[in-house]
Design an enzyme around this catalytic site. Structure first.
Site, PDB file in Angstrom:
ATOM      1  N   ASP A 174       0.870  -1.185   0.000  1.00  0.00           N
ATOM      2  CA  ASP A 174       0.000   0.000   0.000  1.00  0.00           C
ATOM      3  C   ASP A 174       0.901   1.228   0.000  1.00  0.00           C
ATOM      4  OD1 ASP A 174      -1.683   2.090   0.645  1.00  0.00           O
ATOM      5  OD2 ASP A 174      -2.559   1.120   2.419  1.00  0.00           O
ATOM      6  N   SER A 187      -2.868  13.867 -14.735  1.00  0.00           N
ATOM      7  CA  SER A 187      -4.101  13.696 -15.513  1.00  0.00           C
ATOM      8  C   SER A 187      -4.657  15.037 -15.958  1.00  0.00           C
ATOM      9  CB  SER A 187      -5.123  12.976 -14.636  1.00  0.00           C
ATOM     10  OG  SER A 187      -6.407  13.062 -15.197  1.00  0.00           O
ATOM     11  N   TYR A 207     -10.134  13.771  -7.218  1.00  0.00           N
ATOM     12  CA  TYR A 207      -9.074  13.044  -7.952  1.00  0.00           C
ATOM     13  C   TYR A 207      -8.160  14.044  -8.672  1.00  0.00           C
ATOM     14  CZ  TYR A 207      -7.225  10.440 -11.983  1.00  0.00           C
ATOM     15  OH  TYR A 207      -6.400   9.909 -12.953  1.00  0.00           O
TER      16      TYR A 207
HETATM   17  C1  15L Z   1      -8.229   9.815 -16.045  1.00  0.00           C
HETATM   18  O1  15L Z   1      -7.447  10.447 -15.346  1.00  0.00           O
HETATM   19  C2  15L Z   1      -8.611   8.424 -15.717  1.00  0.00           C
HETATM   20  O2  15L Z   1      -7.612   7.710 -15.034  1.00  0.00           O
HETATM   21  C3  15L Z   1      -9.074   7.642 -16.941  1.00  0.00           C
HETATM   22  O3  15L Z   1      -9.717   6.452 -16.534  1.00  0.00           O
HETATM   23  C4  15L Z   1     -10.017   8.473 -17.819  1.00  0.00           C
HETATM   24  O4  15L Z   1     -11.186   8.756 -17.132  1.00  0.00           O
HETATM   25  C5  15L Z   1      -9.306   9.749 -18.212  1.00  0.00           C
HETATM   26  O5  15L Z   1      -8.859  10.452 -17.075  1.00  0.00           O
HETATM   27  C6  15L Z   1     -10.152  10.686 -19.080  1.00  0.00           C
HETATM   28  O6  15L Z   1     -10.280  11.871 -18.766  1.00  0.00           O
HETATM   29  O7  15L Z   1     -10.671  10.193 -20.099  1.00  0.00           O
END
Ligand code: 15L
Length: 270
Positions: A53, A113, A138
């Site tokens: 973890d 992301s 997130y």
């Molecule tokens: C992300 O950050 C996710 O991990 C992925 O599963 C998608 O949802 C992606 O973004 C997205 O924006 O398409």
């Protein structure tokens, strides 16, 4: 011929992108150490597998021993409860950087992301320098990790490349991904460039293929020598036949982050 690295660590090795890295990075290191909270299967001759973890520093510290660079793809990959995101993405990423510092690891490649900038309107083309605008808890954890990398660069000289990934799947799955798609091969190439570039300091690049529709100015990735080979346009006809055009008044179509921006608070009753 000798390989550029003795040992690389891949976190999230059992996840979608961790598996891509696992398959791709063998030519670059004598040993690939993989970690995940989930089962990692059977170790190949060049692999070390550690199930743990990332939220537990006592487990993370030894992971970074003897490692030349880290590809940090571990953590919760979607919106979730604050407790889950706090442990895996915030505490987990802190643990990785702090263990890297204590063991003298010099570079971290991080799977950030688009959700770190998900609340920008799609009419705006964003470069790597726009202020954060997260669309979810997130996304907020991705902002934290990008800033953590900056702090560890400024204070301790640990380099980072934060790859703000659009949508990395085998193929684009909906109309939004005509702009945001990153093929697995392009993701692997970009990670490789980030790993091998002589000096990166602290960088943010966008993880996108050569899609005709584009939301991001990705000159930063080009400066690493990244040249995307794939394009979502190869799937355009299929996707346009399957899905109606995006309605810009819908949050899912209006914002860079799509549905993440349109969704309510994850922990509210559904
Ligand atoms: C992300 O950050 C996710 O991990 C992925 O599963 C998608 O949802 C992606 O973004 C997205 O924006 O398409």
């Amino acid at each position: 011929m000798s390989k550029p690295f003795k040992r690389l660590l891949i976190t999230g090795g059992a996840g979608r992108l961790g598996k891509v890295l696992r398959a791709h990075l063998q030519p670059f290191a004598d040993v690939i150490r993989l970690t995940d909270i989930a089962d990692l299967g059977t170790a190949a001759a060049h692999e070390e597998l550690v199930q743990c973890d990332l939220g537990n520093f006592a487990d993370v510290l030894p992971l970074c021993e003897g490692v030349d660079a880290i590809l940090h793809a571990g953590g919760v990959p979607l919106e979730n409860t604050f407790a889950a995101i706090l442990n895996a993405n915030i505490v987990g990423t802190y643990n990785i950087y702090e263990a890297a510092r204590q063991h003298g690891v010099k570079r971290v490649i991080y799977t950030s992301s688009n959700h770190a900038i998900g609340f920008y309107d799609r009419t705006e083309t964003l470069d790597a320098h726009v202020p954060h605008r997260p669309d979810s808890l997130y996304g907020l954890s991705k902002c934290f990790a990008e800033d953590l990398g900056r702090y560890y660069w400024d204070k301790f000289g640990i380099e980072s490349v934060n790859i703000r990934i659009g949508s990395s799947f085998e193929e684009p799955l909906d109309r939004r991904m005509l702009a945001t798609w990153l093929s697995f091969d392009d993701f692997a190439q970009l990670s490789e460039r980030a790993l091998l570039a002589p000096r990166v300091a602290h960088m943010i690049v966008y993880g996108m293929s050569a899609n005709r529709e584009s939301l991001w100015d990705n000159r930063a990735a080009s400066s690493l020598g990244y040249v995307a080979k794939d394009s979502a346009d190869d799937y355009r006809a299929k996707l346009e036949a399957k899905f109606p055009p995006l309605d810009h008044n819908e949050p899912a179509a209006r914002y860079h982050g799509g549905n993440f921006a349109g969704a309510g608070h994850f922990e509210d009753p559904k």
